[in-house]
Design an enzyme around this catalytic site. Structure first.
Site, PDB file in Angstrom:
ATOM      1  N   GLU A  13      94.957 -24.443 -46.902  1.00 40.35           N
ATOM      2  CA  GLU A  13      94.766 -23.501 -48.494  1.00 40.35           C
ATOM      3  C   GLU A  13      95.232 -22.153 -47.092  1.00 40.35           C
ATOM      4  OE1 GLU A  13      92.905 -25.153 -48.272  1.00 40.35           O
ATOM      5  OE2 GLU A  13      93.689 -25.814 -50.902  1.00 40.35           O
ATOM      6  N   HIS A  62      83.474 -27.205 -57.760  1.00 41.14           N
ATOM      7  CA  HIS A  62      84.529 -27.126 -58.454  1.00 41.14           C
ATOM      8  C   HIS A  62      83.752 -26.361 -59.744  1.00 41.14           C
ATOM      9  CE1 HIS A  62      85.582 -30.223 -55.980  1.00 41.14           C
ATOM     10  NE2 HIS A  62      86.748 -29.833 -56.585  1.00 41.14           N
TER      11      HIS A  62
END
Lengths: 403, 394
Positions: free
Chosen positions: A139, A208
């Site tokens: 990322e 998450h």
């Protein structure tokens, strides 16, 4: 006392009254063609009662299963077409990629796999591997690459598979994305869109289920928007891509399967504008993303109890649409903020500060803010439900506020 | 050029001292011609996973004289910045490039302004080699309006968009993914240009570098990663920071080349080679073996982690400007006096620029809020009193 919201299996289909429609009058002056200029003019707060137009259809709060209610949804005589929220995002993205060759998509599994939430499904086949790019799991660097490409004039759309993963790219987003326009004295613009799903899902675990809007909100130079319906998802996606500024578009994991009828013609939603979901008189409820549906559910109960809440979906998390919010505060004099962020340092905290600074004289009561608990989201379903704000708490809060 | 017919001759060029009878140029400075000259680099190249280019570099007198002048300018500029910092006209961080000039100058000689360069915070000289003026440099360092970023960037944020110089970045290593993004954009637009992403030996241990290298190799991007190895990451020597200080080999599957970074001609040859390679085969790593005389920044004396003998040793044996000077003198391209005149001229240029920069005003208070957002598409930060919102799409 907190009623546990029975999520799975208990689809609470919300039927919306006509006045739930979108407030903004959006019209298209010419059919879609390259170089057309449209005007999106927002009215001064009145309801758009266009009977042929876009009524909010049956909005489903339970996004796991799509259960659309009977009548209105299946009528084919109405204009526009029906689709799910992820399809609306895909449509917006596809139209912008057709319209401007500089738009490209980067992210993990966005290409051949079709996107982990199917937002980029079919795009790789249509536009090829150079415009829909499958990245490795890196990322920090692919966000950096997106920003570098944006510096030259490309318009990348960077997808974080889950917003939480973008914490790894925080340096690039904060220092390069947000600040390069300023530190270069205006030489470079960064027309990048960073998007992805966040928020508390169904027992996805703490890492998450993060809400990154509270971490990103201080970064100068970026804009943040949160979509909540297929209509505004498509509109915000398109506006974000066309904007010269870096925009972070927050989607929500549980809202991807919402169904709605949206117009066929080309439209965008203004990035800095809030949406009037339900006008009212007694109390202003400010919310965004998934909490909009909890609020609307609570609104049903409140209406039965005789209250008249005004519900505004703030949509623009940075900068706040203080105009719409201000007008509402001037009308109702009471504010309740319902958000999914944590209590500490969340969007609600900033909103309270902004409203108090600007509209303190119009308030009859201190602003109430309902946010998620300041805990990592637990795995157990019962605990997870208590972590976020439930409709029953909203009802209680309004009752308290309106005493 | 007016002086060309004089400089080309191998015979004594003392006539250069007299004003020109042809009167075409009144410049005192010397310029050479384009007659080819072949010079050997100081050391051969070492390569990893590729064929090293030859040691013989094609050049010409004009280029050598330009190298000399440019490097003298950069050296003078950095030393002047040192004095300005000590006089508290420059504040904050100031990272000086003296000793490393050959990298900037040699790289520029091998490429065009359409190729992109992005570097870290030791960017003053790279900015100048990309076409930035001395006024812009000093004004930006002093935080004035005439600076290249209007005084809002500072020493670490020099940018020049029209000559594809992308800065100027403070966070170690963060510019490498940006550089690979630039290379991606070049490939996307089919420009046939390349990007040089410069970083230091300290940044060579950043994870994002390897991430970006992986993606660049996967997607065949025309990215050239240049490690300016000055052997010290601030106070930490390279052998204390990296298990494998052979930075040109760290790319593993990506070819690499080790270059003597104090030899401008070797740098030029390597960059030319790298550009051809990158356009055909994807990324390549260049390791420039160079040295900085100053400390890491102005707040670092530079002598706590290395000996003065080491610094003066490098200065005597490997100084880039001295190397070019010896080359010029040995090929009789100019006299010593002429070269000294060039240095004097350059010093005057720098002093003039500083004087001019000092005249430039500080930014207006309203500049605090400009360039936070790009205007367009109705992006204004609204106050509580806006009446209507209109968004016109492009």
């Amino acid at each position: 006392m907190a009623a546990i919201f029975q999520g799975v299996g208990a689809a609470a289909a919300l039927s919306s009254s006509p006045s739930n429609s979108f407030d903004s009058k959006k019209f298209v002056s010419s059919p879609l063609r390259k170089g057309a200029s449209f005007a999106v003019v927002r009215s001064d707060g009145r309801v758009n009662l266009n009977p042929k137009g876009r009524r909010a259809q049956q909005l489903i709060s339970n996004a796991v299963a799509t259960k659309s209610d009977s009548a209105a949804a299946s009528s084919s005589s109405k204009p526009g077409h029906e689709l799910l929220l992820f399809e609306a995002l895909q449509e917006g993205l596809e139209e912008e990629m057709e319209r401007d060759l500089r738009v490209c998509v980067m992210g993990e599994d966005v290409g051949h796999y079709g996107g982990s939430y199917k937002v980029t499904k079919g795009l790789a086949k249509k536009f090829g591997d150079l415009r829909v790019l499958d990245t490795p799991i890196a990322e920090n660097s692919f966000s950096g690459m997106g920003i570098g490409a944006a510096m030259t004039g490309l318009r990348p759309v960077v997808e974080g598979m889950n917003m939480g993963f973008l914490l790894l790219a925080f340096n690039q987003i904060s220092n390069n994305c947000g600040m390069l326009h300023y530190t270069s004295g205006g030489q470079f613009t960064i027309p990048i869109v960073i998007r992805g799903p966040g928020g508390v899902g169904r027992q996805l675990g703490a890492e998450h289920s993060q809400r990154l809007e509270s971490y990103f909100q201080s970064i100068p130079g970026i804009q943040m928007v949160a979509c909540s319906t297929p209509y505004n998802a498509k509109g915000l996606m398109k506006a974000a891509i066309r904007s010269e500024n870096p925009v972070i578009l927050f989607e929500h994991v549980l809202l991807y399967n919402l169904k709605e009828r949206i117009p066929d013609e080309d439209y965008i939603c203004n990035l800095e504008e809030a949406e009037m979901v339900r006008p009212g008189e007694h109390v202003t409820i400010l919310t965004y993303s998934r909490m909009r549906y909890h609020v609307m559910q609570a609104a049903k109960t409140l209406v039965n109890k005789g209250y008249d809440p005004e519900v505004i979906d703030i949509r623009s998390l940075k900068p706040f649409d203080l105009y719409t919010i201000g007008n509402s505060v001037k009308k109702t004099h009471r504010v309740l903020i319902v958000e999914e962020c944590m209590r500490t340092g969340g969007i609600g905290a900033s909103l309270i500060a902004a409203i108090t600074e600007n509209f303190n004289d119009y308030l009859d009561a201190p602003i109430m803010c309902l946010s998620s608990q300041d805990v990592p989201t637990p795995y157990a379903g019962t605990l997870e439900e208590v972590t976020v704000v439930q409709p029953a708490q909203i009802v209680t809060a309004v009752e308290q506020l309106c005493q | 050029m007016a002086l060309s017919h004089l400089a080309a001759s191998a015979s004594r060029s003392s006539s250069l001292l007299k004003p020109l009878s042809s009167g075409l140029s009144l410049r005192r400075s010397i310029s050479g011609d384009n007659s080819p000259l072949t010079v050997e680099t100081s050391v051969p190249f070492t390569s990893h996973q590729c064929e090293a280019p030859s040691r013989s570099v094609e050049t010409n007198p004009k280029e050598l004289l330009t190298f000399f002048r440019d490097m003298a300018l950069m050296r003078r500029m950095e030393i002047a910045a040192d004095s300005l910092y000590k006089a508290k006209l420059i504040r904050g961080f100031c990272h000086l490039y003296d000793g490393q000039e050959a990298v900037a100058v040699g790289m520029e000689a091998a490429i065009t302004k359409k190729d992109c360069i992005i570097t870290a915070y030791r960017d003053h000289c790279t900015f100048v080699s990309r076409g930035g003026t001395l006024l812009e440099v000093f004004a930006e360092l002093m935080g004035r309006q005439a600076g290249c970023s209007k005084g809002k960037g500072g020493s670490m944020h020099f940018y020049k968009k029209d000559s594809n110089f992308y800065g100027g970045h403070g966070i170690v290593g963060a510019q490498v993914p940006l550089g690979c993004g630039l290379a991606f954009a070049q490939k996307y637009s089919k420009d046939e240009t390349v990007t040089f992403a410069l970083y230091g030996d300290g940044a060579a241990n950043q994870g994002q570098l390897f991430e970006a290298l992986n993606i660049s190799a996967l997607w065949d991007l025309p990215a050239i990663l240049v490690c300016e190895n000055n052997h010290y990451g601030m106070g930490t020597a390279e052998w204390r920071a990296a298990k494998s200080p052979a930075y040109y080999k760290r790319g593993d599957y990506v070819p690499g080349l080790k270059v003597d970074g104090m030899d401008a001609l070797a740098v030029k040859q390597a960059c030319k080679f790298a550009k051809e390679h990158a356009l055909k085969n994807g990324p390549i790593i260049l390791e420039m073996d160079t040295y900085r005389y100053h400390g890491h920044s102005m707040s670092d004396p530079g002598s706590t982690y290395r000996t003065r003998d080491e610094i003066s040793g490098v200065r005597q044996e490997r100084d880039p400007i001295e190397r070019i000077r010896k080359l010029i003198l040995s090929h009789d391209l100019a006299t010593e006096k002429e070269l000294k005149d060039v240095e004097k001229e350059v010093r005057k240029e720098v002093d003039d620029a500083i004087a001019q920069a000092k005249e430039s005003p500080m930014p207006e208070p309203s500049e605090l809020f400009t360039n936070v957002y790009a205007k367009g598409l109705g992006v204004e930060s609204f106050g509580a009193d806006r009446k209507e919102v209109r968004a016109t799409l492009p």
